[in-house]
Each structure stands twice: as C-alpha cells, then as structure tokens.
Write a protein that holds these residues in place. Structure first.
Motif, short mmCIF file in Angstrom:
data_model
loop_
_atom_site.label_atom_id
_atom_site.label_comp_id
_atom_site.label_asym_id
_atom_site.label_seq_id
_atom_site.Cartn_x
_atom_site.Cartn_y
_atom_site.Cartn_z
N LEU A 240 -8.72 10.36 -13.19
CA LEU A 240 -8.06 9.31 -12.43
C LEU A 240 -6.70 9.82 -11.95
CD1 LEU A 240 -8.85 6.24 -14.71
CD2 LEU A 240 -10.02 6.97 -12.64
N SER A 241 -6.43 9.52 -10.67
CA SER A 241 -5.12 9.90 -10.07
C SER A 241 -4.67 8.79 -9.15
CB SER A 241 -5.25 11.23 -9.30
OG SER A 241 -6.18 11.09 -8.24
N ASP A 242 -3.41 8.87 -8.69
CA ASP A 242 -2.88 7.82 -7.80
C ASP A 242 -3.63 7.81 -6.49
OD1 ASP A 242 -1.09 7.20 -9.76
OD2 ASP A 242 0.55 8.41 -8.91
N ALA A 243 -3.98 8.96 -6.04
CA ALA A 243 -4.69 9.02 -4.75
C ALA A 243 -6.05 8.36 -4.86
CB ALA A 243 -4.84 10.47 -4.31
N LEU B 27 -6.96 5.93 -6.96
CA LEU B 27 -6.79 4.49 -7.09
C LEU B 27 -6.38 3.88 -5.75
CD1 LEU B 27 -4.97 4.32 -10.54
CD2 LEU B 27 -7.36 3.86 -10.05
N THR B 28 -5.50 4.56 -5.04
CA THR B 28 -5.05 4.04 -3.73
C THR B 28 -6.23 3.97 -2.78
OG1 THR B 28 -2.87 4.95 -4.11
CG2 THR B 28 -3.43 4.38 -1.84
N ARG B 29 -7.06 5.00 -2.78
CA ARG B 29 -8.22 5.00 -1.89
C ARG B 29 -9.21 3.88 -2.26
NH1 ARG B 29 -9.35 9.74 -2.59
NH2 ARG B 29 -11.04 9.59 -4.11
N SER B 30 -9.42 3.64 -3.58
CA SER B 30 -10.32 2.55 -4.00
C SER B 30 -9.78 1.19 -3.60
CB SER B 30 -10.51 2.61 -5.52
OG SER B 30 -11.11 3.84 -5.89
N ARG C 99 -7.79 0.58 -1.07
CA ARG C 99 -7.90 0.46 0.38
C ARG C 99 -9.33 0.13 0.79
NH1 ARG C 99 -5.97 4.98 1.44
NH2 ARG C 99 -7.93 6.14 1.75
#
Length: 499
Positions: A366-369, A371-374, A376
């Motif tokens: 898990l990474s910020d990118a 989570l951000t993509r999910s 969005r």
C-alpha cells in the motif's frame, strides 16, 4: 188273488155279467193302488236297507232320487229336501250305504220305493272308499300339487287360528306360542264336527283370506286349521270338499293340524304345511325367541371378530415389516461420518483460505499513490451513477403503507376503542380488571369506565357514590401493588362473557 170256485172261466162272455151269489165288485186301478199302498206302508213302516247307491241325482227342488241295489235286486229311493240338508256326506254312485225309512208305492208308475229318512255309510270301509274317491278327484284338479304350496313366513306377527274356542286345542296352541315366541293370535271360533262344521271351517278360512291389509282387524300372516284327535267320523268335516277348496284357495299360508300324528285328512293335502298335532303347528309357525337371541349374539361376536381380524393382521404385518427395517443409528451413521468429513474439509479450507489471504496481503504493498488512484476511481464511478427520484419515492411509499398498517393495528388493539361503541371496563377497588361475575361479587366497590368518564358503584348494598367533577374526568387506576415489571397496556375484557 185266487178266483172263486164258482167262477167259470169258460163262461166269460163279451160283456161282463154278474153271477148268482157273486158279491165281488170289480175294483178300479186307483182303488187297488190305494189298497196296495196302505198294505205296504202298514207292513213295512220302518225298514233299514243296505245296498249300493246308483243313479244319484238332486232335483231343483232339493229332493234326492237314487236306487239301492245288490247282486240280485234294485229298489228306487227318494229323500225329501228336509232330510237331505242333514246329510253328513255327499251321496255318490257306488257308495255302499244303509238307508233307513219306510216302503211305499208310487201309483203313477205302479212301482214301490223307499222313502229315505236317514242315509249312512255302511261301515268304515265305505267311508274310506268315499274318501279315496274324493281325494283322487280333487287331486286330479291340482289342489294337492306340491308346486302350489307356499313357504311359511319366518316370523309371523299375527297368527289366525280356526278351531273351537272351548277345546283344549286352542289352549295348547296359545301355551306353546307363549313359550316359544309370544305372538298376536286371532281365533275364529267354529264347530269342528257335526252338522254345519265343514261350512263354518270353510267360511273362517275364507274370512281370514278376505281381510284387507291395514284394516281394523289385523290380517294374519299365517292361518292354523286345528282340531284334536278322533275317529274318522269325527274328523270327516275336514275331508269335505268345501273345506279342501277353501284351504287351497286361501291367499295366506295355511298349516293343517287336524287330529293326531296318525290321522290324515284331505285338509292336510291341501294345506301348505301339515302338522302332526296342534302343538306341533305352533312350533312350526314361530321360531324359538331364545334361539334367535343366541343366534344374534353369535352373529354379533362374529361381526366383531371379522372387524377386528383385519386390524390384528395389519398389526402383525406392520410389526413384521418394522422388524425388517434398519435401526436409526445404522441410517444416521453414514451421514454423521459424512458430516465429520465435510467439517474437517471446511476447517482445512478455511485455514488454507486464511493462509492464502495472509500471503496475498503480504504481497500487497500500500502506498499514497495507490490509495489516491483508488479514491479517484471510486469518485468517478459515483459521478457516473445516476440516482432516480422514483427510487426514493417508492421507498417512501412503502414506508407510508407500513406506517398506516401499524396505525390500524394500533387502533384495533386499543382496549379503549370499544368504549366509544357502548362497551365499558369494570375495575375493582384496587384498579384491577374484573373479568368474571365471581371476581366482581367479591369487591366492595367497582369502577365502571365509560368513553366519557368513570362511575363508581357499590355492588353489595346498592349505594352509588357521587360522580367525580366533570372538569377532571377520572383516569383508569393502575395497580399499585405490582411494581416489579413495567405496566402492560390494559387488556379488553370478554365482551360476551357473563359478568
């Protein structure tokens, strides 16, 4: 009649002339007939002749004319109507009889004859010959044919008896019927021997036969013609043709019980059943009630056994089949074993799935990118989803209907709703509801709750306490003694129970 010595035959001339000293005047034929008649009647004023009847005939006036003969001679006979009515038998050609009367002459034919006053059969042999002759003649007409005889009813309700009311025969019949099966008996009294007996017996049989069904006099189901024993002369009335024909023509079955067992009459041949004695006729007419009761009891037992037999056989077959069925444990053991196997497989499957999940989770980074993509992608899917107002309205409509149903249920279950229709709630002094009259009778004061208020009454002495003020209507009392559980809503009392 010898001629006088001085009568000269040779001197007979053409014209009759008197002779000197002749005082014998010629007689007329009538005078001679009268002299002969007086002589014969004076000499033979009472005679008894035995001979065989021949040329028997009855005139329209009722007189009987016949001839009596033997091997060498014949004499004419006449019997006037008054005497023929007293005859005990019907004269026929060939019968050997004894005639009692007087001799007389018949001038019209220059013959002598016997005026018969009584006529009797010449011994029992002649009587038996007459009986046999009558039997053959009536038998040729079919009166004794076995095919015309009818079966007797099994249990007659009414029995007609033709016999003398004063003899021992009727007492024997009634006594025997009372012992075997008490029945309704109708006795037609008649003479059983002597002059007129045959006519009375025949009239009685025809009288029973002519009774209408359902009339004031019950119609017999069977007729018994009975008489005690006696000689052949005593029983001769039951050999008369009039009696035989009456029995043969009777529409009701007839039992002939004339004389003893060795006595036989023509009535026995014509009847539907012959009984050796009058007592035996009663035994033939009805069965024994005790035997019928025993038979019915036996039939009842057989019926019960016949009904119970299939049930017993069914129980036996069911028990035999139940013994062949497998035990419950034998049926459940394979399924229990299968359940244990599945349980073990499930346990191993869950363990494997958890291991696989842990392994996949370990591989997931898990990474910020990510989570951000999910986030969005989810926002895009939410933006693309179009909410229709109709979905919300349908949900609201269903909730409104559910709320309306709950409201109607609340109104129907409200115990005070019937108060508006005239019903009341009755409470005791402590506020509890009175459900029966027994509970209410034990209270010293009752409270009756109406739709617009409460009224207190005293059921014992009939006094009514003052009503509460109108501005503050009384409220239903609550039980003060029960504080453990919260108060339940009051339950409506039985509207149709006795109070």
């Amino acid at each position: 009649m010898a001629a006088p010595d001085n009568y000269d035959n040779d001197a007979a001339g053409l014209v009759a002339k008197g002779r000197a000293g002749d005082n014998a005047e010629p007689l007329s034929v009538s005078q001679l007939s009268s002299i002969l008649k007086r002589t014969v009647e004076d000499r033979f004023g009472f005679v008894r002749l035995r001979g065989e009847l021949s040329g028997v005939k009855r005139a329209a006036s009722g007189h009987l004319y016949c001839s009596l003969k033997d091997e060498k001679a014949v004499i004419d006979g006449v019997m006037w109507r008054g005497n023929t009515q007293r005859l005990a038998f019907a004269p026929e050609d060939g019968l050997e009889v004894i005639a009692t009367g007087k001799l007389t002459t018949y001038p019209g034919r220059s013959k002598y004859q016997i005026v018969i006053e009584s006529l009797e059969l010449a011994g029992e042999g002649a009587l038996l010959a007459l009986l046999e002759k009558l039997r053959l003649r009536l038998g040729a007409e079919g009166l004794f044919d076995p095919a015309r005889k009818r079966a007797l009813p099994f249990l007659p309700r009414t029995i007609g008896v033709v016999t003398s009311p004063t003899g021992a025969v009727i007492r024997d019949i009634l006594h025997r019927l009372a012992d075997r099966f008490p029945s309704h008996v109708i006795v037609w009294p008649v003479l059983v021997q002597g002059q007129g007996a045959a006519e009375q017996v025949a009239a009685a049989v025809r009288g029973f036969s002519d009774l209408p069904p359902g009339g004031p006099v019950p119609r017999p189901d069977i007729v018994i013609v009975a008489r005690g024993g006696g000689s052949i002369e005593d029983l001769w009335s039951f050999n008369e043709e009039i009696v035989v024909r009456a029995i043969a023509e009777c529409t009701i079955p007839v039992i002939s019980a004339v004389g003893h067992e060795t006595d036989t009459t023509l009535a026995d041949y014509a009847a539907d059943r012959r009984a050796p004695t009058p007592t035996a006729a009663a035994e033939i007419a009805v069965p024994v009630r005790a035997d019928l009761a025993a038979t019915l009891h036996d039939f009842t037992g057989r019926q019960r056994r016949a009904i119970a037999r299939p049930v017993a056989l069914g129980r036996e077959r069911l028990a035999a089949r139940a013994d062949r069925l497998p035990r419950i444990e034998a049926l459940l053991q394979p399924q229990a074993q299968k359940l244990d196997e599945l349980t073990e497989r499930l346990r191993r499957g869950l363990a494997d799935r958890a291991a696989n999940g842990r392994e996949a989770l370990g591989r997931l980074r898990l990474s910020d990118a990510v989570l951000t993509r999910s986030l969005r992608d989810a926002c895009q899917r939410l933006a693309q989803t179009r909410l229709s107002p109709q979905l919300v309205e349908n949900r609201l409509q269903r909730e409104r209907e559910r709320l309306s149903a709950l409201e109607r249920l609340h109104i129907s279950l409200n115990p005070r709703a019937p108060l508006a229709r005239g019903f009341v709630l009755i409470r005791g002094e402590s506020g509890q509801l009175m459900r029966t009259r027994t509970e209410a009778s034990g209270e010293t004061r009752l409270s009756i709750e109406f739709a617009d208020g409460t009224l207190d009454v005293a059921p014992v002495d009939g006094t009514v306490p003052p009503a509460p003020p109108a501005s503050s209507p009384a409220k239903p009392r609550r039980r003060a003694t029960r504080s453990v559980a919260p108060e339940q809503p009051p339950v409506q009392d039985d509207l149709f129970g006795g109070a």
